[in-house]
Design an enzyme around this catalytic site. Structure first.
Site, PDB file in Angstrom:
ATOM      1  N   THR A 175      -0.534 -22.105  19.865  1.00 12.83           N
ATOM      2  CA  THR A 175      -1.871 -21.689  20.303  1.00 12.83           C
ATOM      3  C   THR A 175      -2.548 -20.737  19.313  1.00 12.83           C
ATOM      4  O   THR A 175      -1.889 -19.918  18.675  1.00 12.83           O
ATOM      5  CB  THR A 175      -1.829 -21.030  21.701  1.00 12.83           C
ATOM      6  OG1 THR A 175      -3.143 -20.571  22.030  1.00 12.83           O
ATOM      7  CG2 THR A 175      -0.879 -19.840  21.771  1.00 12.83           C
ATOM      8  N   GLN A 176      -3.865 -20.862  19.223  1.00 13.33           N
ATOM      9  CA  GLN A 176      -4.652 -19.914  18.417  1.00 13.33           C
ATOM     10  C   GLN A 176      -4.762 -18.561  19.100  1.00 13.33           C
ATOM     11  O   GLN A 176      -5.140 -17.575  18.470  1.00 13.33           O
ATOM     12  CB  GLN A 176      -6.087 -20.421  18.237  1.00 13.33           C
ATOM     13  CG  GLN A 176      -6.237 -21.642  17.412  1.00 13.33           C
ATOM     14  CD  GLN A 176      -7.689 -22.109  17.340  1.00 13.33           C
ATOM     15  OE1 GLN A 176      -8.624 -21.356  17.588  1.00 13.33           O
ATOM     16  NE2 GLN A 176      -7.865 -23.365  16.987  1.00 13.33           N
ATOM     17  N   CYS A 177      -4.509 -18.540  20.410  1.00 18.61           N
ATOM     18  CA  CYS A 177      -4.648 -17.272  21.141  1.00 18.61           C
ATOM     19  C   CYS A 177      -3.587 -16.284  20.662  1.00 18.61           C
ATOM     20  O   CYS A 177      -2.483 -16.676  20.313  1.00 18.61           O
ATOM     21  CB  CYS A 177      -4.438 -17.496  22.636  1.00 18.61           C
ATOM     22  SG  CYS A 177      -5.681 -18.526  23.372  1.00 18.61           S
ATOM     23  N   THR A 209       0.817  -1.218   0.000  1.00 22.07           N
ATOM     24  CA  THR A 209       0.000   0.000   0.000  1.00 22.07           C
ATOM     25  C   THR A 209       0.845   1.260   0.000  1.00 22.07           C
ATOM     26  O   THR A 209       0.484   2.259  -0.623  1.00 22.07           O
ATOM     27  CB  THR A 209      -0.914   0.002   1.252  1.00 22.07           C
ATOM     28  OG1 THR A 209      -1.810  -1.089   1.134  1.00 22.07           O
ATOM     29  CG2 THR A 209      -1.710   1.283   1.370  1.00 22.07           C
ATOM     30  N   ASP A 235       1.638  -6.482  -4.569  1.00 21.79           N
ATOM     31  CA  ASP A 235       0.812  -6.528  -3.363  1.00 21.79           C
ATOM     32  C   ASP A 235       1.366  -7.717  -2.563  1.00 21.79           C
ATOM     33  O   ASP A 235       1.600  -8.793  -3.130  1.00 21.79           O
ATOM     34  CB  ASP A 235      -0.646  -6.779  -3.760  1.00 21.79           C
ATOM     35  CG  ASP A 235      -1.600  -6.734  -2.581  1.00 21.79           C
ATOM     36  OD1 ASP A 235      -2.500  -5.896  -2.590  1.00 21.79           O
ATOM     37  OD2 ASP A 235      -1.449  -7.567  -1.654  1.00 21.79           O
ATOM     38  N   SER A 236       1.555  -7.548  -1.270  1.00 24.79           N
ATOM     39  CA  SER A 236       2.252  -8.597  -0.522  1.00 24.79           C
ATOM     40  C   SER A 236       1.439  -9.872  -0.373  1.00 24.79           C
ATOM     41  O   SER A 236       1.956 -10.892   0.070  1.00 24.79           O
ATOM     42  CB  SER A 236       2.705  -8.087   0.845  1.00 24.79           C
ATOM     43  OG  SER A 236       1.654  -8.056   1.772  1.00 24.79           O
ATOM     44  N   SER A 237       0.179  -9.860  -0.776  1.00 27.79           N
ATOM     45  CA  SER A 237      -0.580 -11.112  -0.811  1.00 27.79           C
ATOM     46  C   SER A 237       0.015 -12.066  -1.843  1.00 27.79           C
ATOM     47  O   SER A 237      -0.222 -13.275  -1.796  1.00 27.79           O
ATOM     48  CB  SER A 237      -2.046 -10.842  -1.160  1.00 27.79           C
ATOM     49  OG  SER A 237      -2.587  -9.930  -0.244  1.00 27.79           O
ATOM     50  N   THR A 244       1.578  -4.752   4.109  1.00 29.70           N
ATOM     51  CA  THR A 244       1.400  -5.174   5.498  1.00 29.70           C
ATOM     52  C   THR A 244       0.831  -6.592   5.629  1.00 29.70           C
ATOM     53  O   THR A 244       1.035  -7.246   6.646  1.00 29.70           O
ATOM     54  CB  THR A 244       0.455  -4.198   6.243  1.00 29.70           C
ATOM     55  OG1 THR A 244      -0.801  -4.162   5.571  1.00 29.70           O
ATOM     56  CG2 THR A 244       1.042  -2.815   6.326  1.00 29.70           C
ATOM     57  N   ASP A 245       0.119  -7.044   4.582  1.00 30.82           N
ATOM     58  CA  ASP A 245      -0.621  -8.309   4.743  1.00 30.82           C
ATOM     59  C   ASP A 245       0.267  -9.501   5.104  1.00 30.82           C
ATOM     60  O   ASP A 245      -0.117 -10.336   5.915  1.00 30.82           O
ATOM     61  CB  ASP A 245      -1.426  -8.616   3.474  1.00 30.82           C
ATOM     62  CG  ASP A 245      -2.602  -7.657   3.314  1.00 30.82           C
ATOM     63  OD1 ASP A 245      -2.988  -7.024   4.307  1.00 30.82           O
ATOM     64  OD2 ASP A 245      -3.136  -7.548   2.193  1.00 30.82           O
TER      65      ASP A 245
HETATM   66  N1  ASP Z   1      -2.659  -5.581   0.330  1.00 28.83           N
HETATM   67  C1  ASP Z   1      -1.600  -4.712   0.766  1.00 28.83           C
HETATM   68  C2  ASP Z   1      -0.316  -5.507   0.790  1.00 28.83           C
HETATM   69  O1  ASP Z   1      -0.086  -6.259   1.704  1.00 28.83           O
HETATM   70  C3  ASP Z   1      -1.916  -4.154   2.120  1.00 28.83           C
HETATM   71  C4  ASP Z   1      -0.893  -3.206   2.680  1.00 28.83           C
HETATM   72  O2  ASP Z   1       0.194  -3.000   2.184  1.00 28.83           O
HETATM   73  O3  ASP Z   1      -1.210  -2.607   3.728  1.00 28.83           O
HETATM   74  O4  ASP Z   1       0.473  -5.405  -0.123  1.00 28.83           O
END
Ligand code: ASP
Length: 349
Positions: free
Chosen positions: A282-284, A18, A62-64, A94-95
């Site tokens: 753990t899922q927590c 982003t 995009d980091s996805s 961020t993803d």
């Molecule tokens: N979809 C974006 C990514 O991870 C989200 C971000 O950067 O905040 O590339």
């Protein structure tokens, strides 16, 4: 490398995310844009008085879409530029940032320089962007030295808003808050407010000065299995028999608990006996696996499932990729999963 008084030399590796995105005028969705656009939006960088170079993913992503080949590209870029820079700033979506931070911490053995990963929740061209501040602070952290002139941070860390946190202790905790990352089971490496206040006791210190070694043969034959009430035996068996699977990060309840009935324990024991390494996490969001607390957790331990203690899911899965990628046997992987390699989990003593 710069000495104590010279200008810091920093390499920015722009992968996308982003922070560098702009709105597509036709579709109105955010798309990655190139580095010059990003830097044009932060004229204040010049005030830092650092020597800054950059390399960028072509195209930025995009980091996805981040994967093992991208991690290798980042690690090899750091390796080939290691002697020419005091620190590295990675701009990343961020993803999957916490996964990349965790992976790099294992991939960069003997790291003795700062590798600071940042990004933003709003694109850098937007009026209320958090990207400008994050980028500038990340550069300052990458350039920071202690009173002896040594790099203050000598590990992979995420800088985001008010927190500098260890990469392999980080998780993304919010999709829309500027404070999007937290280190829940380990203290922050620095508190970022009016000043950047480093927590020197929390920072990793490798004083060995051994040469950097990059391990980029990560093994993707690992997976998560997340427990939920209502899971069936066929589902569990199907997942555990995924072709080629070597390691499973089992996301259990609470302090590492799982069903104690045969529909669950029998397929788990069968998988362990087939040589599949299972790590109990753990899922927590907070706390650790304690296999001695309840019978339901203890049964897993007796079945040969390894306790991940307070490791994050992101660090757990990338640690398995790293260990299997080194060509280790199941027994060796189990041994190293119980050891702290680079600050990713708390061990006793
Ligand atoms: N979809 C974006 C990514 O991870 C989200 C971000 O950067 O905040 O590339």
């Amino acid at each position: 490398m710069s000495n104590e008084t010279s200008r810091a030399r920093i390499l920015i590796i722009y992968t996308g995310g982003t922070i560098g995105m702009i709105e597509n005028p036709e579709t109105k969705v955010l798309q990655p844009f190139d580095f010059s656009h990003l830097i044009d939006n932060v004229p204040k960088i010049k005030m830092l008085n650092f020597d800054i170079d950059n390399i960028q993913f072509d195209p930025p992503i995009d980091s996805s879409n981040m994967g093992l080949a991208h991690w290798s590209q980042i690690a090899r870029s750091i390796e080939s530029n290691y002697d020419n820079y005091d620190g590295f700033v990675i701009l990343h979506g961020t993803d999957t940032m916490a996964y990349t931070a965790s992976a790099l911490s294992f991939m960069l053995e003997n790291l003795n320089k700062p590798v600071i990963i940042t990004g933003s929740q709003l694109p850098i061209g937007e009026v209320r962007t958090d990207g400008e501040e994050n980028l500038i602070t990340a550069l300052q952290v990458a350039a920071a030295r202690n009173s002896k002139g040594d790099a203050m941070v000598r590990e992979v860390a995420i800088l985001f808003e008010n927190h500098l946190i260890r990469g392999n202790r980080s998780s993304k905790v919010s999709a829309d808050n500027f404070n999007a990352f937290m280190s829940i089971n380990y203290p922050d490496l620095a508190r970022v407010g009016l000043d950047i206040t480093y927590n020197e006791d929390a920072l990793l210190r490798d004083i060995s000065n051994r040469p950097l070694i990059v391990h980029d043969s990560m093994d993707p034959n690992v997976m998560f299995i997340v427990l939920y009430p209502g899971m069936t035996r066929p589902t569990l068996e199907y997942l555990l028999k995924t072709p080629g699977i070597k390691g499973v990060v089992l996301k259990t309840y609470g302090a590492g608990n799982s069903p104690s009935e045969p529909w669950f324990t029998e397929p788990i024991i069968a998988a362990v006996n087939r040589g599949v390494v299972i790590l109990n996490v753990t899922q927590c969001v907070n706390g650790a696996v304690n296999s001695n607390l309840y019978d339901t957790g203890n049964k897993l331990a007796r079945a040969g499932v390894i306790s991940g203690n307070d490791i994050t899911s992101e660090a757990a899965i990338t640690k398995m990729m790293y260990l299997f990628g080194k060509g280790m046997t199941s027994a060796q992987v189990k041994k190293y999963l119980q050891r702290d390699i680079c600050g990713e989990m708390t061990t006793k003593g």
